[in-house]
Every structure is written in structure tokens, then in C-alpha cells.
Design a protein around this motif. Sequence first.
Motif, PDB file in Angstrom:
ATOM      1  N   MET A   1       0.843  -1.200   0.000  1.00  0.00           N
ATOM      2  CA  MET A   1       0.000   0.000   0.000  1.00  0.00           C
ATOM      3  C   MET A   1       0.876   1.247   0.000  1.00  0.00           C
ATOM      4  N   ALA A   2       0.265   2.351  -0.384  1.00  0.00           N
ATOM      5  CA  ALA A   2       0.998   3.609  -0.462  1.00  0.00           C
ATOM      6  C   ALA A   2       0.134   4.728   0.099  1.00  0.00           C
ATOM      7  N   VAL A   3       0.711   5.909   0.180  1.00  0.00           N
ATOM      8  CA  VAL A   3      -0.029   7.099   0.607  1.00  0.00           C
ATOM      9  C   VAL A   3      -0.963   7.532  -0.521  1.00  0.00           C
ATOM     10  N   LYS A   4      -2.199   7.847  -0.179  1.00  0.00           N
ATOM     11  CA  LYS A   4      -3.187   8.305  -1.145  1.00  0.00           C
ATOM     12  C   LYS A   4      -3.338   9.822  -1.044  1.00  0.00           C
ATOM     13  N   ILE A   5      -3.515  10.450  -2.207  1.00  0.00           N
ATOM     14  CA  ILE A   5      -3.606  11.903  -2.272  1.00  0.00           C
ATOM     15  C   ILE A   5      -5.031  12.313  -2.624  1.00  0.00           C
ATOM     16  N   ILE A   6      -5.544  13.268  -1.859  1.00  0.00           N
ATOM     17  CA  ILE A   6      -6.848  13.867  -2.132  1.00  0.00           C
ATOM     18  C   ILE A   6      -6.661  15.360  -2.343  1.00  0.00           C
ATOM     19  N   THR A   7      -7.329  15.902  -3.347  1.00  0.00           N
ATOM     20  CA  THR A   7      -7.408  17.350  -3.499  1.00  0.00           C
ATOM     21  C   THR A   7      -8.850  17.693  -3.857  1.00  0.00           C
ATOM     22  N   ASP A   8      -9.116  18.954  -4.144  1.00  0.00           N
ATOM     23  CA  ASP A   8     -10.475  19.334  -4.531  1.00  0.00           C
ATOM     24  C   ASP A   8     -10.470  19.851  -5.960  1.00  0.00           C
ATOM     25  N   SER A   9     -11.652  20.069  -6.499  1.00  0.00           N
ATOM     26  CA  SER A   9     -11.764  20.377  -7.926  1.00  0.00           C
ATOM     27  C   SER A   9     -11.249  21.752  -8.311  1.00  0.00           C
ATOM     28  N   THR A  10     -10.972  22.616  -7.341  1.00  0.00           N
ATOM     29  CA  THR A  10     -10.353  23.901  -7.699  1.00  0.00           C
ATOM     30  C   THR A  10      -8.898  23.716  -8.103  1.00  0.00           C
ATOM     31  N   SER A  11      -8.385  22.505  -7.986  1.00  0.00           N
ATOM     32  CA  SER A  11      -7.037  22.194  -8.478  1.00  0.00           C
ATOM     33  C   SER A  11      -6.986  22.176  -9.998  1.00  0.00           C
ATOM     34  N   ASP A  12      -8.160  22.110 -10.633  1.00  0.00           N
ATOM     35  CA  ASP A  12      -8.264  22.073 -12.101  1.00  0.00           C
ATOM     36  C   ASP A  12      -7.501  20.897 -12.719  1.00  0.00           C
ATOM     37  N   ILE A  13      -7.397  19.808 -11.973  1.00  0.00           N
ATOM     38  CA  ILE A  13      -6.900  18.558 -12.560  1.00  0.00           C
ATOM     39  C   ILE A  13      -8.094  17.875 -13.220  1.00  0.00           C
ATOM     40  N   PRO A  14      -8.077  17.663 -14.527  1.00  0.00           N
ATOM     41  CA  PRO A  14      -9.220  17.031 -15.191  1.00  0.00           C
ATOM     42  C   PRO A  14      -9.489  15.636 -14.619  1.00  0.00           C
ATOM     43  N   PRO A  15     -10.759  15.246 -14.565  1.00  0.00           N
ATOM     44  CA  PRO A  15     -11.105  13.944 -13.972  1.00  0.00           C
ATOM     45  C   PRO A  15     -10.342  12.763 -14.568  1.00  0.00           C
TER      46      PRO A  15
ATOM     47  N   GLY B   1       7.475   5.897  -3.028  1.00  0.00           N
ATOM     48  CA  GLY B   1       7.623   5.169  -1.773  1.00  0.00           C
ATOM     49  C   GLY B   1       7.814   6.016  -0.545  1.00  0.00           C
ATOM     50  N   LYS B   2       7.683   7.330  -0.677  1.00  0.00           N
ATOM     51  CA  LYS B   2       7.842   8.210   0.479  1.00  0.00           C
ATOM     52  C   LYS B   2       6.711   7.997   1.480  1.00  0.00           C
ATOM     53  N   THR B   3       7.007   8.210   2.755  1.00  0.00           N
ATOM     54  CA  THR B   3       6.006   8.074   3.808  1.00  0.00           C
ATOM     55  C   THR B   3       5.118   9.308   3.862  1.00  0.00           C
ATOM     56  N   LEU B   4       4.014   9.197   4.593  1.00  0.00           N
ATOM     57  CA  LEU B   4       3.103  10.335   4.743  1.00  0.00           C
ATOM     58  C   LEU B   4       3.825  11.531   5.351  1.00  0.00           C
ATOM     59  N   GLY B   5       4.623  11.303   6.368  1.00  0.00           N
ATOM     60  CA  GLY B   5       5.363  12.398   6.997  1.00  0.00           C
ATOM     61  C   GLY B   5       6.329  13.059   6.049  1.00  0.00           C
ATOM     62  N   GLU B   6       7.026  12.247   5.252  1.00  0.00           N
ATOM     63  CA  GLU B   6       7.989  12.796   4.291  1.00  0.00           C
ATOM     64  C   GLU B   6       7.287  13.612   3.210  1.00  0.00           C
ATOM     65  N   ILE B   7       6.141  13.111   2.755  1.00  0.00           N
ATOM     66  CA  ILE B   7       5.413  13.836   1.703  1.00  0.00           C
ATOM     67  C   ILE B   7       4.846  15.139   2.254  1.00  0.00           C
ATOM     68  N   LYS B   8       4.266  15.087   3.453  1.00  0.00           N
ATOM     69  CA  LYS B   8       3.723  16.310   4.050  1.00  0.00           C
ATOM     70  C   LYS B   8       4.811  17.368   4.217  1.00  0.00           C
TER      71      LYS B   8
END
Length: 280
Positions: A1-15, A139-146
Motif C-alpha cells: 500500500m501507499a499514501v493516497k492523495i486527495i485534493t479538490d476540484s479547484t485544483s483544475d486537474i481534469p477527472p 515510496g515516500k512516507t506520509l510524513g515525508e510527503i507532508k
Amino acid sequence: MAVKIITDSTSDIPPEMAKNMGITVIPLTVSFGNEHFLDNVTLKPDEFYRRLSLSGIYPHTTQPSPAVFKENYEKLMPQADGILVINISSKLSGTYQSALSAVTMLENISCPIEIIDSQTVSLALGLLAIKANDLAKSGKTLGEIKEAITQSLPDAQPVMFFDTLTYLHKGGRIGRAQSMLGSLLSVKPLLTVRDGVVTPLTRVRSLQAGMDQLYNFAAQHSTLEYVGIGYATSTTDALKLKERLAPLFPPEKIYLTQVGPVVGTYTGPNTLCINIIGKS
């Protein structure tokens, strides 16, 4: 398993792009009167800008509820070592607060959840989410990514060419650009986001001069890590800017996306934006 990323639609990343990358995008809502649409889900940009020009109704936007974030947390937790949420500036939307509130609603937290106020919007926010996702895949950890994303916040900047400030003013998000109102006749503003607030940079008299400013903004950076171009209604202008940026950054690595309905509510049509993560 890996760290999952969530953002919101104002990021303008197309679906479709988000799906291919494995990034979860939580949509805000845009409404025309009593008609309510999920940003870039049930209302796509082209149809939005058509409505904006023809309907005579000024749209309004609404943040996702904490329950929507909670639902997404519960969906991702069984398959994640951690979840990192990166949201639009808390000074522009209550989306960040919804993300925080959702954590307190969880009965069982099977993996850690961290939430970052990006202090920005549009594809500058999108690039932060993409960088976080790249780090997760490495493969970075949640702490490293944050930590890496937090350190990148000052380097994630949008510069936006506006055809008019009318929509930003009507939407109540004009921020420090209020000073430009009343003095804009045949000139076009260029704005950025600083400390989470819309901030004026300069003004020009034509789109070409605006594109010069967007190019110069990128060129003043000694290091460009990520680059993206956002456009509202003119793909042609976006492609011209992308081609012009070729000496500075590999064109095949430049993200090109359309400004979605929620951000478009405040920018209006004919907006062109360069977004970077880089060092001056």
C-alpha cells in the motif's frame, strides 16, 4: 500500500488525468439559480462558459460538506498507509475546514490523515497534488510527503491574466486586487495568490503583452520543478504559451488544463494562467 492523495476540484486537474494518476478529486458545487452541478463532473468547462456568457445568471459556488470528505476517507483508508489532503486556500473557501471536520466524524481511523492548506488555487494547487502523488509513488512516507509539500508551498505560484475583474468582484474573492477596480478601462490585470489571498501584480493593454508577462514570470525562476498552463476558453492561446516556454522547460512535461467551472466563476472567460513550482 501507499499514501493516497486527495485534493479538490479547484485544483483544475481534469477527472481523466486524476483517475490515471490515482489522485482523488472532491468536487465543489457550482449553481446557476436553482440548478446545482458538481464541478467538472456534471458540468464541464465548455458548457459552463457557454452558460456564463448566455444565461444572464451569475453563478455561485459551494464547498463540499464534511460528509463528502468522510465518505472518501472511509473509501481510501483500507487501501492506504496514509492519506494526504491538499485543499484550496482557506482564505478563499471553506473546503479546508470541511476536510478537517470530516476527520472528527470518523469512528475508526485505520491510517493517519494529514490535511494541508495549500494557500493557493487552480493548477498551482493541482501541481502540489501531482508532486505529492509522485512522491507517494516513489515510496515516500506520509510524513515525508507532508514535509516536502509544506516546504513547496511558497514555491507554488499561479500568475493569471484576466480579461476583466468583473467576475472576481461579483464573487467576492477580489482580495487585494480591489485596488485595481475603477482604474481598469482598456487595460488587463495580472494577478497572483500570496498568503492565500488574490493579489495584484501588474496590468497590460493586450493579451500579447499579458503572455509576455506570463513568460517572463517563468523565466525569472532559476529552477522549474513543475509547470502547468490553465486556460478558460482559448486552447490556441494556451498552446502558444506552451510552445514559447519550450526553452525554459520540456513541453512534454508541461501540464495543460482547462480552468473548471468553480474557478471559472471568479476568473471568467479568456483567462490564461501559468502555474509553477520553482525557485526564483
